[in-house]
Design a protein around this motif. Structure first.
Motif, PDB file in Angstrom:
ATOM      1  N   THR A   1       2.530 -31.990   6.253  1.00 51.54           N
ATOM      2  CA  THR A   1       1.398 -33.564   6.321  1.00 51.54           C
ATOM      3  C   THR A   1       0.809 -33.904   7.081  1.00 51.54           C
ATOM      4  O   THR A   1       0.034 -34.530   7.456  1.00 51.54           O
ATOM      5  N   GLU A   2       1.184 -33.620   8.499  1.00 50.18           N
ATOM      6  CA  GLU A   2       0.555 -33.683   9.280  1.00 50.18           C
ATOM      7  C   GLU A   2      -0.783 -33.765   9.727  1.00 50.18           C
ATOM      8  O   GLU A   2      -1.851 -34.239  10.722  1.00 50.18           O
ATOM      9  N   TRP A   3      -0.956 -31.882   9.105  1.00 51.08           N
ATOM     10  CA  TRP A   3      -2.377 -30.945   9.029  1.00 51.08           C
ATOM     11  C   TRP A   3      -3.170 -32.662   7.969  1.00 51.08           C
ATOM     12  O   TRP A   3      -4.217 -32.575   7.751  1.00 51.08           O
ATOM     13  N   ILE A   4      -2.317 -32.529   7.265  1.00 48.83           N
ATOM     14  CA  ILE A   4      -3.449 -34.005   5.201  1.00 48.83           C
ATOM     15  C   ILE A   4      -4.056 -34.882   6.519  1.00 48.83           C
ATOM     16  O   ILE A   4      -5.142 -35.063   6.438  1.00 48.83           O
ATOM     17  N   GLU A   5      -3.034 -35.563   7.349  1.00 53.38           N
ATOM     18  CA  GLU A   5      -3.355 -36.462   7.888  1.00 53.38           C
ATOM     19  C   GLU A   5      -4.179 -36.339   8.790  1.00 53.38           C
ATOM     20  O   GLU A   5      -5.070 -38.065   9.580  1.00 53.38           O
ATOM     21  N   LYS A   6      -4.382 -35.593   9.284  1.00 54.76           N
ATOM     22  CA  LYS A   6      -5.774 -35.188  10.164  1.00 54.76           C
ATOM     23  C   LYS A   6      -6.738 -35.649  10.213  1.00 54.76           C
ATOM     24  O   LYS A   6      -8.190 -36.045  10.735  1.00 54.76           O
ATOM     25  N   TRP A   7      -6.556 -34.526   9.200  1.00 49.64           N
ATOM     26  CA  TRP A   7      -7.908 -34.344   8.262  1.00 49.64           C
ATOM     27  C   TRP A   7      -8.654 -34.869   7.237  1.00 49.64           C
ATOM     28  O   TRP A   7      -9.631 -34.008   6.487  1.00 49.64           O
ATOM     29  N   LYS A   8      -7.914 -35.567   6.972  1.00 52.15           N
ATOM     30  CA  LYS A   8      -7.600 -36.317   5.520  1.00 52.15           C
ATOM     31  C   LYS A   8      -9.301 -36.293   5.013  1.00 52.15           C
ATOM     32  O   LYS A   8      -9.434 -37.588   3.763  1.00 52.15           O
ATOM     33  N   ASN A   9     -10.044 -37.646   6.225  1.00 56.12           N
ATOM     34  CA  ASN A   9     -11.210 -38.273   5.947  1.00 56.12           C
ATOM     35  C   ASN A   9     -12.419 -37.117   6.669  1.00 56.12           C
ATOM     36  O   ASN A   9     -13.012 -38.261   7.146  1.00 56.12           O
ATOM     37  N   THR A  10     -11.803 -36.095   6.167  1.00 60.76           N
ATOM     38  CA  THR A  10     -13.022 -35.276   7.231  1.00 60.76           C
ATOM     39  C   THR A  10     -13.648 -34.716   6.364  1.00 60.76           C
ATOM     40  O   THR A  10     -12.574 -33.723   5.086  1.00 60.76           O
TER      41      THR A  10
ATOM     42  N   VAL B   1     -11.601 -31.421   2.896  1.00 56.87           N
ATOM     43  CA  VAL B   1     -11.329 -32.161   1.669  1.00 56.87           C
ATOM     44  C   VAL B   1     -10.709 -31.218   0.363  1.00 56.87           C
ATOM     45  O   VAL B   1      -9.462 -31.493   0.130  1.00 56.87           O
ATOM     46  N   ALA B   2     -11.087 -30.135   0.446  1.00 57.86           N
ATOM     47  CA  ALA B   2     -11.025 -29.038  -0.201  1.00 57.86           C
ATOM     48  C   ALA B   2      -9.522 -28.533   0.336  1.00 57.86           C
ATOM     49  O   ALA B   2      -8.158 -28.456  -0.466  1.00 57.86           O
ATOM     50  N   ALA B   3      -9.517 -28.510   1.671  1.00 64.11           N
ATOM     51  CA  ALA B   3      -8.497 -27.566   1.873  1.00 64.11           C
ATOM     52  C   ALA B   3      -7.126 -29.024   2.214  1.00 64.11           C
ATOM     53  O   ALA B   3      -5.945 -28.430   1.861  1.00 64.11           O
ATOM     54  N   THR B   4      -7.713 -29.506   2.473  1.00 71.11           N
ATOM     55  CA  THR B   4      -6.361 -30.984   2.290  1.00 71.11           C
ATOM     56  C   THR B   4      -5.919 -31.460   1.340  1.00 71.11           C
ATOM     57  O   THR B   4      -4.622 -30.917   0.215  1.00 71.11           O
ATOM     58  N   ARG B   5      -6.749 -30.958  -0.420  1.00 73.79           N
ATOM     59  CA  ARG B   5      -5.753 -31.035  -1.487  1.00 73.79           C
ATOM     60  C   ARG B   5      -5.707 -29.922  -1.530  1.00 73.79           C
ATOM     61  O   ARG B   5      -4.570 -29.876  -2.440  1.00 73.79           O
ATOM     62  N   SER B   6      -5.402 -28.628  -1.373  1.00 72.52           N
ATOM     63  CA  SER B   6      -4.979 -27.116  -1.563  1.00 72.52           C
ATOM     64  C   SER B   6      -3.057 -27.466  -0.904  1.00 72.52           C
ATOM     65  O   SER B   6      -2.334 -27.237  -1.094  1.00 72.52           O
ATOM     66  N   LYS B   7      -3.306 -28.262   0.005  1.00 72.18           N
ATOM     67  CA  LYS B   7      -1.839 -28.894   1.302  1.00 72.18           C
ATOM     68  C   LYS B   7      -1.024 -29.354   0.445  1.00 72.18           C
ATOM     69  O   LYS B   7      -0.042 -29.308   0.523  1.00 72.18           O
ATOM     70  N   ARG B   8      -1.888 -30.564  -0.195  1.00 67.47           N
ATOM     71  CA  ARG B   8      -0.910 -31.536  -0.555  1.00 67.47           C
ATOM     72  C   ARG B   8      -0.517 -30.775  -1.632  1.00 67.47           C
ATOM     73  O   ARG B   8       1.125 -31.188  -2.213  1.00 67.47           O
TER      74      ARG B   8
END
Length: 673
Positions: A275-284, A288-295
């Protein structure tokens, strides 16, 4: 599989009792259902017996109950007999209706065969014979009378009208009928209540060897440990299956909880990290792909439920006696107890700090002794005295449960009525320590369960702060947690305790001495319950040795290994125990005994051969006794059958003792190899 429940829901009005219940019965399994009072154990038995139905039968879920063929389910219900005028024998014989039907048909076929041969009748007669054997139809009277006597009745009681027996005795008769009916699945709800220790021990052996399934609800931990193969626990409306007996279940439950807590914490850490990783990089844009994968990884996780600690809510009262008693608490000499006729004659000493358990068969006078000590009954002879400064408190579970209080009176008012000088805060504090807190104190007396009534009676007794507790069956109606709480209270109590109980686990935890009401006399033993059992086993072995001629000879020499000692690996001869303790190495040298491996090995070898011979003789004698028990000529000689069974039991105990001695001797011999 004999029986299966799938995804059952049981509700009363809007209250959920059981939820998503999955329950299975296989072959000859002996199953325990455990949990806190009021969790739904008896409700589950009623569901299995068909007394109630699932609440979700009409739902679309994969739920239901299935059985392998037609399974006869027997349930010991708390009901009175409809006709109190018929004799006990007539009532019990209703159980054997299928046997009598077989007999009648067999007689009809025999008469028809006299007129001429008929192959179909021969086949039918052969099938009826097999059915009679399966129903134990050829020994029904023998089975009835042996089990009837095992429950403490006399044979002549079979001729008495059933209405002349007390409620507890009628419950025993209903239990006897259930055992004799031999159902495919036997349901037992607190079967050891009101049974004495010899009957409980007999019932253990009977159920352990029962060739069909048994489901038991019980708070008797030792009883469950000796019988059970599988344990189901009901907690927070749900049920979980554990392999093994009660002790194995408790160990496994603790292990599972520790693992679940660890797995839950690790998963929560991982969710937090992602969750912390997603919050940190979600707007980068590049992430995007990595954020979606972790979510998606978080969403697809099989979430581990946050573990709930055991439901261990219980009473926790600890108190100090108002005053301290002197060393001598009770002294009884030739005290004759009974009502119109003497039940037993008792002599015993009770000293400050003792916790003495009163054991023995029902009807010998255990509860009568307590009633005599507290002045409810007059002694028929002999004397007893209390020591100086002794202040006693008496608890009687029968009076506690069968409470004559106004059913509309609240718990608070009932307690306050007995102690009117206490302030309201003091009353609520006392009741709170026994789990009557907040709105519970406003509960009406008529609504209290058996366990709640017991807690209230104990609360009242402890309020007087006695230094001697006289307790008659204090653990009846208590769940496991309640029993453990009372154990801790009594073990930490600085005064003295005299108590009657049939709960061997509770006795083993609490007692520092035993007062045994035996068949011939009342005898006092020092030490724990385990030490008492060891002493009894030694007495039985000495008796068996004397009968078989293996005891001490007239010359003073002793058979066995009494004159042998192993001290820190050094084995010697001629060194006796001092004050019941193993001799020290110095004792060995003081006796000028020398280590001679060859001589000792030779002695051990001869000893092992002797045990093997004795074991073979005992096995031969046991086989002969079994053949005598099967003799048709003795089918109606019940006194002889009981005598033969007692002899067989003694031989089997002797064999167990010999096997233990052989193992010990073999272990010592292994040291020389």
């Amino acid at each position: 599989m004999r029986y299966q429940i799938r995804h059952a829901l049981v509700q009363y009005a809007a209250d959920t009792i059981l939820e998503d219940v999955n329950f299975e019965v296989h072959d000859k399994e002996k199953i325990a259902i455990v949990g806190r009072n009021g969790c739904g154990k008896t409700t589950l038995l009623k569901l299995i017996a068909g007394d109630i139905e699932m609440s979700n039968l009409d739902s679309d879920e994969e739920c239901g109950i299935t059985m392998a063929g037609k399974q006869q389910i027997g349930f010991l219900r708390q009901i009175s007999f409809t006709d109190g005028d018929i004799t006990v024998e007539e009532e019990i014989k209703k159980t054997f209706a299928p046997v009598f039907a077989c007999e009648a048909r067999m007689k009809e076929i025999e008469e028809q065969l006299h007129a001429g041969e008929n192959q179909e009748l021969f086949y039918e007669y052969d099938n009826l014979q097999k059915q009679m054997e399966a129903l134990r139809g050829y020994t029904w009277r023998q089975d009835m009378e042996i089990i009837f006597q095992q429950f403490g009745f006399l044979l002549e009681d079979l001729k008495r009208p059933i209405g002349t027996f007390s409620g507890g005795q009628q419950t025993k008769i209903a239990f006897i009928k259930l055992l004799l009916s031999r159902p495919d699945i036997m349901l037992l709800d607190e079967p050891t209540n009101h049974l004495d220790l010899p009957t409980i021990e007999w019932l253990e052996g009977y159920l352990k060897s029962y060739d069909k399934a048994v489901i038991i609800v019980s708070h008797d931990r030792m009883f469950l440990d000796r019988i059970i193969d599988v344990t189901y626990e009901i907690e927070y409306h749900r049920i979980k299956r554990y392999p093994g007996n009660y002790s194995a279940f408790m160990k496994r439950k603790e292990e599972d909880l520790i693992k679940q807590e660890k797995d839950y914490e690790e998963q929560q850490k991982e969710i937090k990290r992602l969750t912390e990783w997603i919050e940190k990089w979600k707007n980068t844009p590049t992430k995007v792909a990595a954020t979606r994968s972790k979510r998606m990884a978080i969403e697809h996780m099989v979430k581990i439920e946050k573990p709930r600690r055991f439901d261990t809510k219980t009473f926790h009262a600890m108190f100090t006696p108002r005053i301290e008693s002197y060393t001598e608490v009770i002294s009884a000499k030739n005290l004759s107890i009974g009502y119109e006729e003497e039940l037993s004659k008792v002599s015993f000493q009770l000293r400050k700090g003792d916790r003495v358990a009163v054991l023995g068969e029902n009807g010998k006078g255990k509860s009568t002794l307590l009633k005599t000590l507290v002045g409810m009954l007059e002694p028929l002879g002999g004397t007893f005295t209390f020591g100086q400064n002794v202040e006693w408190g008496y608890f009687d579970q029968q009076r506690a449960v069968v409470n004559d209080a106004d059913p509309e009176q609240t718990v608070l008012d009932n307690f306050w009525e007995e102690y009117p000088k206490l302030l309201r805060e003091e009353v609520r504090s006392s009741l709170g320590s026994f789990m009557f807190s907040q709105e519970e104190v406003l509960k009406k007396m008529g609504q209290l369960s058996g366990g709640e009534k017991v807690r209230l009676a104990l609360c009242k007794m402890f309020q007087t702060k006695p230094n001697l507790l006289i307790l008659d069956e204090p653990t009846n109606h208590m769940d496991m947690i309640g029993k453990e709480a009372l154990e801790q209270m009594l073990k930490g109590f600085p005064g003295t305790v005299l108590f009657v109980s049939h709960d061997r686990y509770f006795i083993n935890q609490v007692a520092t001495g035993i007062l045994e009401f035996g068949k011939e006399q009342v005898k006092q033993y020092q030490g724990t319950y385990e030490e008492y059992l060891q002493e009894k086993a030694k007495q039985e072995n000495r008796f068996a040795d004397n009968k078989s001629g293996t005891g001490k000879t007239g010359s003073g020499k002793s058979s066995g290994t009494e004159n042998m000692v192993n001290v820190r690996g050094v084995t010697g001869t001629g060194c006796r125990q001092k004050n019941g303790q193993e001799p020290t190495l110095q004792d060995v040298f003081d006796k000028k005994t020398y280590y001679n491996p060859g001589k000792i090995k030779s002695r051990l070898t001869r000893q092992l051969e002797k045990y093997e011979t004795q074991l073979a003789e005992s096995e031969q004698k046991a086989a002969e006794l079994k053949m005598q028990l099967m003799d048709p000529a003795l089918a109606t000689d019940y006194e002889k059958l009981m005598e033969l069974q007692s002899q067989l039991d003694a031989e089997e105990r002797q064999q167990e003792s010999l096997l233990e001695r052989m193992m010990e001797t073999e272990t010592e011999l292994a040291d020389f190899d």
